[in-house]
Design a protein around this motif. Sequence first.
Motif, PDB file in Angstrom:
ATOM      1  N   GLN A  11      -5.887 -11.561  -6.916  1.00 27.11           N
ATOM      2  CA  GLN A  11      -4.763 -10.720  -7.331  1.00 27.11           C
ATOM      3  C   GLN A  11      -3.861 -11.407  -8.342  1.00 27.11           C
ATOM      4  OE1 GLN A  11      -2.350  -9.411  -4.068  1.00 27.11           O
ATOM      5  NE2 GLN A  11      -0.870  -8.352  -5.343  1.00 27.11           N
TER       6      GLN A  11
ATOM      7  N   ASP B 273       0.836  -1.193   0.000  1.00 25.07           N
ATOM      8  CA  ASP B 273       0.000   0.000   0.000  1.00 25.07           C
ATOM      9  C   ASP B 273       0.876   1.250   0.000  1.00 25.07           C
ATOM     10  OD1 ASP B 273       0.398   0.949   2.935  1.00 25.07           O
ATOM     11  OD2 ASP B 273      -0.142  -1.150   3.124  1.00 25.07           O
TER      12      ASP B 273
ATOM     13  N   SER C  93      -3.003  -5.108  -9.465  1.00 23.10           N
ATOM     14  CA  SER C  93      -1.816  -4.570  -8.796  1.00 23.10           C
ATOM     15  C   SER C  93      -0.517  -5.061  -9.415  1.00 23.10           C
ATOM     16  CB  SER C  93      -1.837  -4.913  -7.305  1.00 23.10           C
ATOM     17  OG  SER C  93      -1.728  -6.308  -7.115  1.00 23.10           O
TER      18      SER C  93
ATOM     19  N   GLU D  25      -7.487  -6.930  -5.349  1.00 26.56           N
ATOM     20  CA  GLU D  25      -6.240  -6.473  -5.976  1.00 26.56           C
ATOM     21  C   GLU D  25      -6.082  -7.044  -7.392  1.00 26.56           C
ATOM     22  OE1 GLU D  25      -4.383  -4.248  -4.652  1.00 26.56           O
ATOM     23  OE2 GLU D  25      -4.339  -4.421  -2.473  1.00 26.56           O
TER      24      GLU D  25
ATOM     25  N   SER E   8      -8.344  -2.808  -2.906  1.00 32.78           N
ATOM     26  CA  SER E   8      -7.114  -2.306  -3.504  1.00 32.78           C
ATOM     27  C   SER E   8      -6.358  -1.420  -2.520  1.00 32.78           C
ATOM     28  CB  SER E   8      -7.438  -1.492  -4.770  1.00 32.78           C
ATOM     29  OG  SER E   8      -6.254  -1.031  -5.382  1.00 32.78           O
TER      30      SER E   8
END
Length: 559
Positions: A391, A199, A475, A472, A504
């Motif tokens: 993700q 993050d 990402s 995510e 996210s």
Amino acid sequence: MRNEKMNTNPDAVRQPLLQVSNLAVDFGTVDGVVHAVEGVDLESAPGETVAIVGESGSGKSTTAMAVIGLLASGGRVAGGSITLDGRELVGISENEMRRIRGRDIGMVPQDPMSNLNPVAKIGTQVAETLLAHGLANRSTVQQKVIEALSAAGLPDPERRAKQYPHELSGGLRQRALIAIGLACRPRLLIADEPTSALDVTVQQTILDQLDEMTRELGTAVLLITHDLGLAAERAQRVAVMHRGRVVEQGPARQILEDPQHPYTQSLVQAAPSIAAARLQPEVFQTGREQDAAADAVADNIVEIEGLRKVYPMRGSASDFVAVDDVSLAIPRGKTVAIVGESGSGKTTTARMLLKLIEPTAGTIRFEGNDIAKLDRAQSREFRQRVQPVFQDPYSSLNPMFTIERLIAEPLEFYKRGSRAERRSRVRTLLDDVALPQSMLQRYPSELSGGQRQRVAIARALALSPDLIVCDEPVSALDVLVQDQILTLLGDLQKEYGLSYLFISHDLAVVRLISDYVCVMKDGALVEAASSEEIFTNPRDPYTRRLLASIPGNELGIAS
């Protein structure tokens, strides 16, 4: 900008530590020789950060692996020169290269779960590096391990050193990799997407640490990234790679503010920005207007009230509260994003909604029905109407299945239609996610990251769900592919009336995709409002801190 405070002595800049000249890298395959890198020229001076940017398959990671002598199977340096402080690295023996790795050239790879030993404690893995290069002995190694973990930003490093990789969050695992890469204080650090899973606030901490090392030790940094905001903020110079070649390079700010090559222009244009409008424009409401509208017309597909998840901690008198009294709603046909740092509880909230874990307390209602009270038949229907997109598509797709079988699997499991109808449905789904029919008989390993994520989305759509939980989903993708996937999600929402819960840590992506935003910290919900209100008038200090931490904001670039 932070890169301005990292300026080095001009005399040092004129003497590169790393110099790559006319580099060519080939890979031998069953279909012949693939020229992965051709004619690349790069250099990095002591104390300087050079970012290599480009989409997946552009050759940026291959270039970095050639520098450290870790090319994948079948790869070889076919031409050119790589020198470190004047010493030629091309053609030296593996024993000589092994002595250089770690001590002179450090490496921070991207995927912590693939690069950390799952059966060795974190402290042991840091210690191995220090002991192998003679930078510690048995009496001093533990203290140096703690120092390395602390420098990489791991909280409570004494406890983390005794834990295994699976006991850490994704962000903490990435910081453990960074600790290993920095432990020997190398002169050149190759950072391959070092913060893609982190993050923004943790990313800032880690990159500040890299900056400090650059200044104090004169370490050169070769930063491989698809994040243009990161490159704009942290690098002095940027090299843009496309199809194995450097198409443009120069001072970071100049390249990203005034790109000359058409490919660089497309990268900058595709990069999400928190100043940008939502991909599918909506009439935004303030929090009070949203409440009033909800009272008038209650059409929420999901309502969560007082959600709480507590995990007992072995060897501890207190339990760990992962989610604490969270309440939120997902309006039908809208996108609600949950943002926050690693460990904030956003993924745990999503997993409870998916019925993958049971809440300790609280209620989750799907279309008015408490999902904890669903019988077996109702639970079976619920799982068909709520689907996940995770993700990492490579981990969530069975590598032994063809693309056709992967997409058809949920249809077969729930006995939807005849075999011919399922085959027809798979082909329609492939069209929906803009993949060619020629991919049906391929395997996940034969697809790019963006293509695999499209397959994961197609599989999630197979059962015609009403809600998709995206954890995510972009990402790990470069900005061009990320832009394509976000546009795809918006188009599918418009076409099928889908509702999304979008998890996210990337606020610029959230700005583009979401109608409403929920901000979590330490398991609690600290702020919830329309996307417009969160990004233009954040009320909570934590939300303001998250927004201020986004790299590249000064240039309107943040990915």
